[in-house]
Each structure stands twice: as C-alpha cells, then as structure tokens.
Design an enzyme around this catalytic site. Sequence first.
Site, PDB file in Angstrom:
ATOM      1  N   LYS A  13       0.811  -1.211   0.000  1.00 30.71           N
ATOM      2  CA  LYS A  13       0.000   0.000   0.000  1.00 30.71           C
ATOM      3  C   LYS A  13       0.851   1.272   0.000  1.00 30.71           C
ATOM      4  CE  LYS A  13      -1.165  -0.304   4.924  1.00 30.71           C
ATOM      5  NZ  LYS A  13      -0.104  -1.289   5.219  1.00 30.71           N
ATOM      6  N   ARG A  88      -5.424   2.613  11.855  1.00 31.70           N
ATOM      7  CA  ARG A  88      -5.145   1.192  12.063  1.00 31.70           C
ATOM      8  C   ARG A  88      -6.049   0.606  13.143  1.00 31.70           C
ATOM      9  NH1 ARG A  88       0.480   1.498  10.071  1.00 31.70           N
ATOM     10  NH2 ARG A  88       1.360  -0.563   9.838  1.00 31.70           N
ATOM     11  N   ARG A 127      12.319  -7.185   2.047  1.00 27.21           N
ATOM     12  CA  ARG A 127      12.327  -5.739   1.866  1.00 27.21           C
ATOM     13  C   ARG A 127      13.648  -5.143   2.381  1.00 27.21           C
ATOM     14  NH1 ARG A 127       6.694  -2.763   3.052  1.00 27.21           N
ATOM     15  NH2 ARG A 127       7.306  -2.657   5.225  1.00 27.21           N
ATOM     16  N   ARG A 160      14.886  -3.442   7.882  1.00 28.48           N
ATOM     17  CA  ARG A 160      14.395  -2.700   9.047  1.00 28.48           C
ATOM     18  C   ARG A 160      14.063  -3.657  10.179  1.00 28.48           C
ATOM     19  NH1 ARG A 160       9.834   0.884   6.216  1.00 28.48           N
ATOM     20  NH2 ARG A 160       8.612  -0.505   7.499  1.00 28.48           N
ATOM     21  N   ARG A 171       3.213  -8.377  13.631  1.00 30.55           N
ATOM     22  CA  ARG A 171       2.474  -7.301  12.956  1.00 30.55           C
ATOM     23  C   ARG A 171       1.254  -7.854  12.220  1.00 30.55           C
ATOM     24  NH1 ARG A 171       6.617  -4.014   9.443  1.00 30.55           N
ATOM     25  NH2 ARG A 171       4.945  -2.506   9.285  1.00 30.55           N
TER      26      ARG A 171
HETATM   27  P1  AMP Z   1       4.173   1.105   8.594  1.00 31.13           P
HETATM   28  O1  AMP Z   1       5.384   1.658   7.966  1.00 31.13           O
HETATM   29  O2  AMP Z   1       2.901   1.819   8.204  1.00 31.13           O
HETATM   30  O3  AMP Z   1       4.014  -0.388   8.409  1.00 31.13           O
HETATM   31  O4  AMP Z   1       4.311   1.357  10.174  1.00 31.13           O
HETATM   32  C1  AMP Z   1       5.398   0.845  10.918  1.00 31.13           C
HETATM   33  C2  AMP Z   1       5.030   0.790  12.393  1.00 31.13           C
HETATM   34  O5  AMP Z   1       4.718   2.112  12.859  1.00 31.13           O
HETATM   35  C3  AMP Z   1       3.806  -0.050  12.747  1.00 31.13           C
HETATM   36  O6  AMP Z   1       4.111  -1.425  12.886  1.00 31.13           O
HETATM   37  C4  AMP Z   1       3.390   0.588  14.063  1.00 31.13           C
HETATM   38  O7  AMP Z   1       4.228   0.181  15.128  1.00 31.13           O
HETATM   39  C5  AMP Z   1       3.658   2.067  13.817  1.00 31.13           C
HETATM   40  N1  AMP Z   1       2.471   2.736  13.221  1.00 31.13           N
HETATM   41  C6  AMP Z   1       2.362   3.294  11.981  1.00 31.13           C
HETATM   42  N2  AMP Z   1       1.147   3.805  11.774  1.00 31.13           N
HETATM   43  C7  AMP Z   1       0.429   3.561  12.926  1.00 31.13           C
HETATM   44  C8  AMP Z   1      -0.911   3.808  13.325  1.00 31.13           C
HETATM   45  N3  AMP Z   1      -1.793   4.418  12.531  1.00 31.13           N
HETATM   46  N4  AMP Z   1      -1.261   3.426  14.588  1.00 31.13           N
HETATM   47  C9  AMP Z   1      -0.401   2.829  15.413  1.00 31.13           C
HETATM   48  N5  AMP Z   1       0.866   2.524  15.084  1.00 31.13           N
HETATM   49  C10 AMP Z   1       1.283   2.886  13.850  1.00 31.13           C
END
Ligand code: AMP
Length: 214
Positions: A13, A88, A127, A160, A171
């Site tokens: 996404k 989320r 990744r 990462r 996750r």
């Molecule tokens: P992402 O890059 O969107 O997969 O986000 C990486 C990490 O950031 C996630 O696994 C969460 O720990 C945190 N994170 C990102 N967006 C949110 C959100 N909307 N609510 C809570 N945690 C978030």
Amino acid sequence: MKIIMLGAPGAGKGTQAKMIAEKYGIAHVSTGDIFRMNIKEGTALGKEAKTYMDQGLLVPDELTVRILLDRVAREDCANGYVLDGFPRTIPQAQVLDQALAEMDDAIDYAINVDVPDENIIGRMTGRRACVTCGATYHIVHIPPKQEGICDACGKELVLRDDDREETVSKRLSVYHEQTQLLIDFYTAKGILRTIDGTEKMQDVFTNIVTILGE
Ligand code: AMP
C-alpha cells in the site's frame, strides 16, 4: 480527494500510495514514515514510538492521532491526501471521521489492497530500506541496481527491525486483531473498494485508477 489505504503490512500500500499522490497531486501521509523520521532524529516522540514498533505493536492511539491531525492540517494537504498506515484501529478511524465532519468533509475512498498472509512474510523479509533517504526495495521484486546500495542516494540498504520475520508475524496478528475491523467500518460507509494486491505493481495501480477516475 481524500483516500485511505488499507491492507496488511507488506501488501504494497505504501508503493501504491506514493503513485496515487503523484498522479492526483495530493499529499502522501505515512504515519510509519513520520515515526521513522522521528526515530532517526532522536526525538522524544521517536523514542516512544520505537519501543512499540520494534515489537511489532501499534503506537498508542492518542499519540498517533495527534500526530496525524497535525500533519493533515498542513498546507500541502489542502488539496487532499492519501493516508498510508492510518487509521489502524476503530478509535483512530472515528477520530479522523469526526475531525473531518467538523469541517463538513469526509474520506472519499478506502482502498483495501488484498494480499493473503502466506505472500506477506516473503515480501516483508525481502524488503530493504535506505538508512538515509527511506527509499524501499525488495531483493527479488524491486532490486536496487547494485546490491545493498540505494539507487536514489547511494547509501546503504538495511533490513528494518520491524521487517524481521518474528516482528512481521506479530504485525500480521496485530493487523488481523485490530486493523481488519476497518474493512467492515468503511464497507458500512459505502466507500470501501477492494483490489487484488498480488498482481504486478503497475496492474494494481491501473485498477486503483479505474476506481478513482482519470
Ligand atoms: P508502517 O510503515 O505503516 O508499516 O508502520 C510501521 C510501524 O509504525 C507499525 O508497525 C506501528 O508500530 C507504527 N504505526 C504506523 N502507523 C500507525 C498507526 N496508525 N497506529 C499505530 N501505530 C502505527
């Protein structure tokens, strides 16, 4: 135009959100990127967010919502935005809805990029991200020209912490427990559109453009 991207971590996404932002001239807002930038800069917010992110857990709603509302109030979001990784949880979606309703506004589409769990683990552990500019690659699907080096800035690529296999599994279970509920939430509002995220990146994008219009 205001768009939400839904889908499991690693469904692609983020890549699609960037392409949407570019085509429609709207801002790309990724809460994950905001947190990672804060971690890199060593801010208090970054330190707090990291403790959750490294375990594959969500950052608490209160903190995340504050950051998101601040971000979408900025000038570059006036023309619209695509939210990547937010909301989320149902409370996050409700706060966003309410904030928009207060401005007589609403989200136009929630696009659900659907990819089965079995495809996700391979995608995410393959990744690689640039330590400096944040560009992302995949060792099989989107390899950099030179292994381990960022095409954009020439710096080192790393796996990462939150893309490691044990964190990815966590996750995914957090996604199924908390984020998948948003599919029903936006279906009830009549704005959910689901697309097959297992297709090629360009084909996924073509299907999104069919939904959003040229
Ligand atoms: P992402 O890059 O969107 O997969 O986000 C990486 C990490 O950031 C996630 O696994 C969460 O720990 C945190 N994170 C990102 N967006 C949110 C959100 N909307 N609510 C809570 N945690 C978030």
